[in-house]
Design an enzyme around this catalytic site. Sequence first.
Site, PDB file in Angstrom:
ATOM      1  N   GLN A  17       0.806  -1.221   0.000  1.00 63.16           N
ATOM      2  CA  GLN A  17       0.000   0.000   0.000  1.00 63.16           C
ATOM      3  C   GLN A  17       0.844   1.278   0.000  1.00 63.16           C
ATOM      4  OE1 GLN A  17      -2.621  -1.947   3.231  1.00 63.16           O
ATOM      5  NE2 GLN A  17      -3.972  -0.454   2.272  1.00 63.16           N
ATOM      6  N   HIS A 111       1.092  -9.163   4.513  1.00 66.79           N
ATOM      7  CA  HIS A 111      -0.072  -8.272   4.562  1.00 66.79           C
ATOM      8  C   HIS A 111      -0.757  -8.320   3.192  1.00 66.79           C
ATOM      9  CE1 HIS A 111      -1.975  -4.608   6.642  1.00 66.79           C
ATOM     10  NE2 HIS A 111      -2.663  -4.806   5.536  1.00 66.79           N
ATOM     11  N   ASN A 155      -1.547 -10.810   8.320  1.00 65.37           N
ATOM     12  CA  ASN A 155      -2.511  -9.757   8.593  1.00 65.37           C
ATOM     13  C   ASN A 155      -3.923 -10.259   8.312  1.00 65.37           C
ATOM     14  OD1 ASN A 155      -3.151  -6.856   9.118  1.00 65.37           O
ATOM     15  ND2 ASN A 155      -4.033  -7.034   7.069  1.00 65.37           N
ATOM     16  N   GLU A 156      -4.764 -10.182   9.308  1.00 62.85           N
ATOM     17  CA  GLU A 156      -6.188 -10.498   9.152  1.00 62.85           C
ATOM     18  C   GLU A 156      -6.425 -11.811   8.410  1.00 62.85           C
ATOM     19  OE1 GLU A 156      -7.944  -6.990   7.397  1.00 62.85           O
ATOM     20  OE2 GLU A 156      -7.926  -5.921   9.302  1.00 62.85           O
TER      21      GLU A 156
HETATM   22  C1  BGC Z   1      -6.254  -3.799   6.212  1.00 55.88           C
HETATM   23  C2  BGC Z   1      -5.592  -2.631   5.525  1.00 55.88           C
HETATM   24  C3  BGC Z   1      -6.641  -1.715   4.938  1.00 55.88           C
HETATM   25  C4  BGC Z   1      -7.521  -1.229   6.069  1.00 55.88           C
HETATM   26  C5  BGC Z   1      -8.565  -0.205   5.676  1.00 55.88           C
HETATM   27  C6  BGC Z   1      -7.502  -3.460   6.990  1.00 55.88           C
HETATM   28  O1  BGC Z   1      -8.426  -4.469   6.809  1.00 55.88           O
HETATM   29  O2  BGC Z   1      -5.336  -4.481   7.004  1.00 55.88           O
HETATM   30  O3  BGC Z   1      -4.704  -3.117   4.561  1.00 55.88           O
HETATM   31  O4  BGC Z   1      -6.086  -0.660   4.224  1.00 55.88           O
HETATM   32  O5  BGC Z   1      -8.195  -2.332   6.627  1.00 55.88           O
HETATM   33  O6  BGC Z   1      -9.541  -0.714   4.855  1.00 55.88           O
END
Ligand code: BGC
Length: 409
Positions: A17, A111, A155-156
Amino acid sequence: MKFPDGFLWGTATAAHQVEGGNINCDGWLLEHLPDTRFTEPSADACDHYHRYGEDIALLAQLGFNAYRFSIEWARIEPEDGEFSLAALDHYRRMLAACHEHGITPMVTMHHFTSPRWLMARGGWEAPETAQRFARYCERSVRHLGDLIASACTLNELNLVAAFQSTGRAPSDEQIVRLPMRTEAARAMGIEPEKFGSYPWCVRSTSRDVLLEAHRLGAAALRSGPARFPVGMTVALSDMQAAPGGEANRDRARRHAQDVFLEAARGDEFVGVQTYTRDRFGPHGTLPLEPGVEVTQMGYEFMPRALEATIRYAHAKAQVPVIVTENGIATEDDTRRVAFIEQALAGVARCIRDGIDVRGYLYWSMLDNFEWLFGYRPKFGLIAVDRQTQQRIVKPSAEWLGRIARANEI
Ligand code: BGC
């Protein structure tokens, strides 16, 4: 209220990003397909790959003491089993820059974006990906570990489940048939069902791969030589039930949140990432109520959701919590301040109630590439001129920096 000594006050970003030119990953490929669902390509992003030095210095100058960023697998392992010392050295320099400026670095190993070659091997739907991820973690930590203060594996890893359960993502059946997925596979000359790109993968197949990748990756990160806390980050909306919606809410929680939070037991922390709430009724998720304030992402303005999700995550995972992401996309910086202020009041209440919350990392440091939505949503504390890459500090950055320095609200 005074926050505990050593509380982490920082911001978060993700390689794809902000870095720019991340051409060897699956995301770049997806952004450039004729049938792409991305509104624009990531391109140079914020050129953070070259400008990290000034960005980290700026964070420190503003008063922050922590920075969460991700390192890019596609750069570190550009082909299966082939590691780039140059890429690892780049991230070593980034970590060193953090230490020079008194910033505690938290590293995310993955990520969302993955190397393209991984897609030819089935991506996140192939069980062997967990071992490949662990090998990448092991190689990276050997080179970088002594400078890492804490690490997140994936991540998530519940993102697909979370978005599916709230109607924000296509179902498993729809994902398999996505034109973008088929086209991407064709562009790579592989079978369509191989392209298990995260987060465009089939939840029911990828869930166990992701959980296993976390388990093996965390073990690799803990295997030394350095020692630091390791955890996963979880996408958590505050799931609420309207009358009659309890069963639907509980089902959504079970498969989108609990399974993952329970897998975090035994880790050194769990990363809570919260943006809003979702409400469930007897027939599924409920639409936003008329007149509620909505952010640029279409989310309800709901800073209180953070407190609820910290309490929930802590109860389920039973480990310390770090808020690894919390933020708002808005052009109105005064709403950002209001959002963070209310969110922090919730963090303070959790700490007062004895929950071990160790940090608050605002998403995001910079206005950056917001995936499908491109550069329109403005999450940053710092704006970026898209022509010149000049950084423009917003009042919210100075305001939060002052709180960070004082360690109190
Ligand atoms: C993610 C980011 C994303 C942010 C805002 C999160 O789910 O980790 O990569 O930019 O939300 O939408």
